[in-house]
Design an enzyme around this catalytic site. Sequence first.
Site, mmCIF file in Angstrom:
data_model
loop_
_atom_site.group_PDB
_atom_site.id
_atom_site.type_symbol
_atom_site.label_atom_id
_atom_site.label_comp_id
_atom_site.label_asym_id
_atom_site.label_seq_id
_atom_site.Cartn_x
_atom_site.Cartn_y
_atom_site.Cartn_z
ATOM 1 N N GLY A 1 0.831 -1.194 0.000
ATOM 2 C CA GLY A 1 0.000 0.000 0.000
ATOM 3 C C GLY A 1 0.865 1.243 0.000
ATOM 4 O O GLY A 1 2.061 1.191 0.327
ATOM 5 N N CYS B 1 5.263 -6.124 1.837
ATOM 6 C CA CYS B 1 5.620 -4.710 1.941
ATOM 7 C C CYS B 1 4.796 -4.036 3.056
ATOM 8 O O CYS B 1 5.002 -4.319 4.222
ATOM 9 C CB CYS B 1 5.445 -4.020 0.592
ATOM 10 S SG CYS B 1 6.376 -2.465 0.443
ATOM 11 N N TYR B 2 3.837 -3.184 2.723
ATOM 12 C CA TYR B 2 3.015 -2.554 3.765
ATOM 13 C C TYR B 2 2.332 -3.616 4.616
ATOM 14 O O TYR B 2 2.222 -3.472 5.838
ATOM 15 C CB TYR B 2 1.965 -1.644 3.118
ATOM 16 C CG TYR B 2 1.107 -0.893 4.120
ATOM 17 C CD1 TYR B 2 1.532 0.334 4.632
ATOM 18 C CD2 TYR B 2 -0.118 -1.405 4.552
ATOM 19 C CE1 TYR B 2 0.752 1.029 5.554
ATOM 20 C CE2 TYR B 2 -0.895 -0.714 5.471
ATOM 21 C CZ TYR B 2 -0.460 0.500 5.963
ATOM 22 O OH TYR B 2 -1.229 1.184 6.878
ATOM 23 N N HIS C 1 8.363 -7.380 -3.414
ATOM 24 C CA HIS C 1 7.116 -7.757 -4.100
ATOM 25 C C HIS C 1 7.352 -9.021 -4.937
ATOM 26 O O HIS C 1 7.881 -8.939 -6.051
ATOM 27 C CB HIS C 1 6.636 -6.615 -4.994
ATOM 28 C CG HIS C 1 6.084 -5.452 -4.230
ATOM 29 N ND1 HIS C 1 4.764 -5.368 -3.855
ATOM 30 C CD2 HIS C 1 6.691 -4.337 -3.747
ATOM 31 C CE1 HIS C 1 4.571 -4.243 -3.190
ATOM 32 N NE2 HIS C 1 5.728 -3.607 -3.097
ATOM 33 N N GLU D 1 5.214 -10.725 -6.482
ATOM 34 C CA GLU D 1 4.219 -10.862 -7.552
ATOM 35 C C GLU D 1 4.652 -10.233 -8.871
ATOM 36 O O GLU D 1 4.057 -10.529 -9.921
ATOM 37 C CB GLU D 1 2.883 -10.248 -7.104
ATOM 38 C CG GLU D 1 2.861 -8.742 -6.930
ATOM 39 C CD GLU D 1 3.301 -8.263 -5.551
ATOM 40 O OE1 GLU D 1 2.945 -7.138 -5.179
ATOM 41 O OE2 GLU D 1 4.006 -9.028 -4.857
ATOM 42 N N ASP E 1 -15.496 -10.638 -24.200
ATOM 43 C CA ASP E 1 -16.234 -10.878 -22.960
ATOM 44 C C ASP E 1 -17.673 -11.311 -23.217
ATOM 45 O O ASP E 1 -18.135 -12.324 -22.683
ATOM 46 C CB ASP E 1 -16.209 -9.625 -22.082
ATOM 47 C CG ASP E 1 -14.801 -9.127 -21.830
ATOM 48 O OD1 ASP E 1 -13.870 -9.940 -21.937
ATOM 49 O OD2 ASP E 1 -14.635 -7.937 -21.542
ATOM 50 N N LYS F 1 -9.181 -10.940 -17.494
ATOM 51 C CA LYS F 1 -9.300 -10.968 -18.951
ATOM 52 C C LYS F 1 -8.589 -12.172 -19.557
ATOM 53 O O LYS F 1 -9.130 -12.827 -20.453
ATOM 54 C CB LYS F 1 -8.710 -9.679 -19.534
ATOM 55 C CG LYS F 1 -8.914 -9.507 -21.030
ATOM 56 C CD LYS F 1 -10.301 -9.003 -21.319
ATOM 57 C CE LYS F 1 -10.474 -8.611 -22.772
ATOM 58 N NZ LYS F 1 -11.779 -7.983 -23.027
#
Length: 509
Positions: A51, A78-79, A167, A169, A225, A365
């Site tokens: 964050g 992190c945060y 991070h 990710e 979609d 997506k």
Amino acid sequence: MILILDFGSQYTQLIARRVREAHVYCEIHPYNVSLDCIRQLQPEGIILSGGPASVYAKDAPMLDARVLDVPVPFLGICYGMNVLHQLAGGVVGKADRREFGSAQLVVDENSDLFAGFAPGTETRVWMSHGDTMESLPTGWRTLAHSANSPLAAGRDASGRFFGLQFHPEVVHSERGLDVLKNFLFRICHCEPNWTMEGFIERETRHIRQRVGSQHVVCGLSGGVDSAVVALLIHRAIGQQLTCVFVDNGLLRHQEAEQVEAAFSQLGLNLRCVDASTQFLQKLANVEDPEQKRRIIGHTFIEVFDEAAKTIPDVQFLAQGTLYPDVIESVSFKGPSATIKSHHNVGGLPERMRMALIEPLRELFKDEARVLGRLLGLPEEIVKRQPFPGPGLAIRIIGPVDAERLAVLRAADAIVDDEIRTAGLYDRVWQAFAVLLPVKTVGVMGDERTYEDVLAIRAVESVDGMTADWAHLPHDLLGRMATRIVNEVRGVNRVVYDISSKPPATIEWE
């Protein structure tokens, strides 16, 4: 499932995508979601996102300490790590030197979180923080460090709470996915059973149970979609589904014909409504882009509603809402500032009196594309580049009329053809033409011209949230410009947009 509690990180959705890539289902909820909701979700583990705040700042978002009593493993990123440390009695303060970007992580000891990393292993990771641990909570130990972060990873004595200053990710963390998988499988003991094949079976059963003998109407746009939604519902209830395709006159070259042909071949019950005259009449002399969007949205509902009334016993409307739309609507900081209104968000007018079916609302997506392939959707639709709901109307800067639409449509078809011929269609996120409200002097056949300027826009992106302008070969740009000026009457100059998002948006309006 894994629960991700969002503290406002720009990477929160990326955490979810990485967990899904490991075939583990996850959901994102705001950090202050109720304790009862968390218990009902029954997660196998909880991840606290990063964050933009500092935990010691006034009014910084903080987790309800009772959440830590939920008997599952926690991973703070992190945060999120600082939240765990502060709640455990540690002290977090401002670092002497901030750390943003690539850093070298050194693993200090064996642990489940770093299984496969021998002590002393070095690996590149991505840092994004300006804080540091001034004192460790009682019982916590260091698992890894970097030059600027003495505690770049740690765990508590019970082995239930873990923290990462970096991070894992983001792709810049070389073995970040290995660390996340260790948390998922070694620590949380998740099963990798989140697959699109399983999703199809679950959603098919759910749709059948919910719809029963009633009917569903689905608005087809020709995009990925709505097409995936239509095929999934058709698989569940067959001819109880009716698809309505509204030709608003704002589509690309031969798009209406292509949509009708493709979906008729798939066996869908399809109704096509040509409302192009109605849309163009309402758009006459309108310049403001938001007003264009509102007019197009309201007119679509009117046309679609009239078509739906002719279908007997319709109780449900199917929409292609995706998970990022859902996440945005429940963000802990509220919906983002309106950059441009979204054609698919905002609910239904009361007069339509239909319940919504949104079978893709759990999917990103890229997952929707995988689902489309499994359902037999033609590859030309699965890989189709995004196209805005308001269509070419927002690629004409200024008023929209039939003549300007014809100019833009012809130029856009040339851009599409050249991108495909160059083998770049799958590499770029979007490539299209924009007609500008600018005329310039030119010369053709020794005669002076005073005609329109057309811009070409091509961007590379992963999810459309950020984008960089595509570095197309100069000879390709040259071919596009030459063909447009020679083949499209009314254009004598072509320019290329080299703006990234941010600060620009992908579409011009």
